[in-house]
Design an enzyme around this catalytic site. Sequence first.
Site, PDB file in Angstrom:
ATOM      1  N   ILE A 128       0.855  -1.185   0.000  1.00 52.74           N
ATOM      2  CA  ILE A 128       0.000   0.000   0.000  1.00 52.74           C
ATOM      3  C   ILE A 128       0.891   1.235   0.000  1.00 52.74           C
ATOM      4  CG2 ILE A 128      -1.669   1.286   1.403  1.00 52.74           C
ATOM      5  CD1 ILE A 128      -2.461  -1.739   2.301  1.00 52.74           C
ATOM      6  N   ARG A 166       4.405  -9.803  22.742  1.00 46.09           N
ATOM      7  CA  ARG A 166       5.440  -9.419  23.712  1.00 46.09           C
ATOM      8  C   ARG A 166       5.312  -7.929  24.003  1.00 46.09           C
ATOM      9  NH1 ARG A 166       8.259  -6.392  20.106  1.00 46.09           N
ATOM     10  NH2 ARG A 166       8.423  -7.219  18.015  1.00 46.09           N
ATOM     11  N   ASN A 216       2.206  -8.826  17.683  1.00 45.07           N
ATOM     12  CA  ASN A 216       3.445  -9.110  18.400  1.00 45.07           C
ATOM     13  C   ASN A 216       3.097  -9.543  19.814  1.00 45.07           C
ATOM     14  OD1 ASN A 216       5.222  -8.443  16.285  1.00 45.07           O
ATOM     15  ND2 ASN A 216       4.861  -6.283  16.690  1.00 45.07           N
TER      16      ASN A 216
END
Lengths: 488, 166
Positions: free
Chosen positions: A201, A290, A288
């Site tokens: 994009i 974490r 993610n």
Amino acid sequence: MLRRVLIANRGEIACRILRTLRAEGVASVAVYHHEDRAAPHVQLADAAVRLEAEIPSAAYLDQAQIVAAAKHTDADAIHPGYGFLSENATFAERVAGAGLTFVGPDAQAMRLMGDKIHARAFALEQGLAVAPSIVASDAGSVAAQAAQIGFPLLIKAAAGGGGKGMRIVRSATELSESLRLAAAEAQRYFGDGRVYAERYIERPRHIEVQVLGDGRGNVVHLFERECSLQRRYQKIIEESPAPNLPGELRRAICAAAVRLASAARYRNAGTVEFVLAPDGSFYFLEMNTRLQVEHPVTEYVLGVDLVAEQLRIAAGGALSMAQRDLEPRGHAIECRICAEEAEHEFRPATGRIGILRVPEGANLRFDGGIRAGQAITPAFDSLLAKLVAYGASRAAAADTLADALRSTVLLGVPTNIDYLERVLRHPRFRSGPLHTGFLSEYAQELLPHEQPAPAAAALLAALLTEPEFRRAALEVPEPYASIGPWHN
Amino acid sequence: MPYRVQLDGRDIEVQILGRRPLLRVRIGAAEHSVAPEPAAADEFALAVDGVSYRGWRCTVGDEVHVRLDGRTYLVRFVRRDAKGGGTAAQDEICASMPGVVVGVHCEPGQVVQAGERLLTLESMKLQMTIVASRAARVQALHVAPETVFERGALLVSLAPEEARDP
């Protein structure tokens, strides 16, 4: 509550976690490779265990040694920080198998989100949009389907993260070579050479949402962070809230993140990343599992300690906050101080920190894990420290951060400190729009301006440290003064 | 004879013109008066053309890193025995930092043209391509894919070769 936590990490994030452990009255154990023996995280921890490994980074990836160190020091939990073993599901299982608490999600959620191809499929099932993509096992089928989606394409590693294995391909002729290189890089970094391609994009923004889950389906979001300022696909300036993001769009993005994390019965802190197109459509990128590097900006605007929340959840506690209690206030911006040469394609630099003067002040936070005298080697990531500023408005935060960078002295290894200050003062950074190509678009304007007078002073300050020049300039009788010692 | 230094990679000549009543130097084409002033360790103070400057400086081998007015300068002393930079113009291409070889695009004996790719390297998280800056013959290749090398390691040896007509 946890009693003693081993931190399976180093550098600034190990020091960051140590700070909360101390504040919460939890004992700490550091691990380190010999090369890090004098590092701040080793000095700050209540106990430290040396890990044996030939290659320094391998020490922090050695699951058996780390678990043994935790057992040996009577720790009851392991916090993995970010990077290294933080998203390694096998490690999480191993920690649990040893009767210890892993400060993070369960292995199942890590496996689901760690594989980018599975994660995208899961997100689609939950009604999130993903960018049109090609998932194929071999390069030949990717090439065949590429024509349908159209160029430019972005190639990514299935097991990836951190920009590794990522490439933009603008034409069919580049495709096979790019696929080969991306697969080789993915194999090297992640031990998994699978790659996929998705539509790239143009002028996208990178918006991510911080979430906390209790593992029973209760999830709150801690609003978004804008991480569009990147070089080499790696973030260097992050902020919260995202500037000029319409309220309705903010709510939709945050709701999508909560929907995904709830469906995964996500436990602990996680971040759902999205690509936001200029037309307001947004696509799930990855989750993610974490703590993120850029978590401090969220902590500033919400007044929370994410590491403390992680510890509470890991110990089996419920979420300490309800969604209605969370309302961001003001604006926070973080920049990553890296050992690199910003004027030479941001190539990583090495050296030894000779002088370190850390800025101090209200609304300012320096998350570092460095000290004067420390060698900066290629053994580890080039991130040296993070500087974070808070302000009532975005402009105030940017001013505070730029001023703080200006007063920072970190000499002995080239860093991007000057570059970061120029970015923060650039009028287009102030006005927007931001997008992930921003730093490339304004690369020329972000070069340092010529300043002949201070440059001459700096040159002379340097020359006067040279014994020969000093003698010739200040001590030697006139006739000899102009005979230089190292001329051609 | 002038002193040769590099300021942020640019070659500059500095000449001492006189020492009394003030030190006078020529930097490039510009003349300046200089008066060092006392300063704490790691710091410096000097007046250049009557303007006072105060900052930090740190010696790293042949380089001095200077912090002044929120700006960092890197000054390198150019010594008599020093050769040019680490580009592929030289016959021996060495690594400017440690890393790993991820792609080899040439082979021994091959004639390469200026701009042709020789190697793809990766250091820390950065990938870069080494290209020949002139036509040459690849005399020896000292690395293979996946080779891990240290800073200064010899990667490729080139021998002079005239550019050929296509």
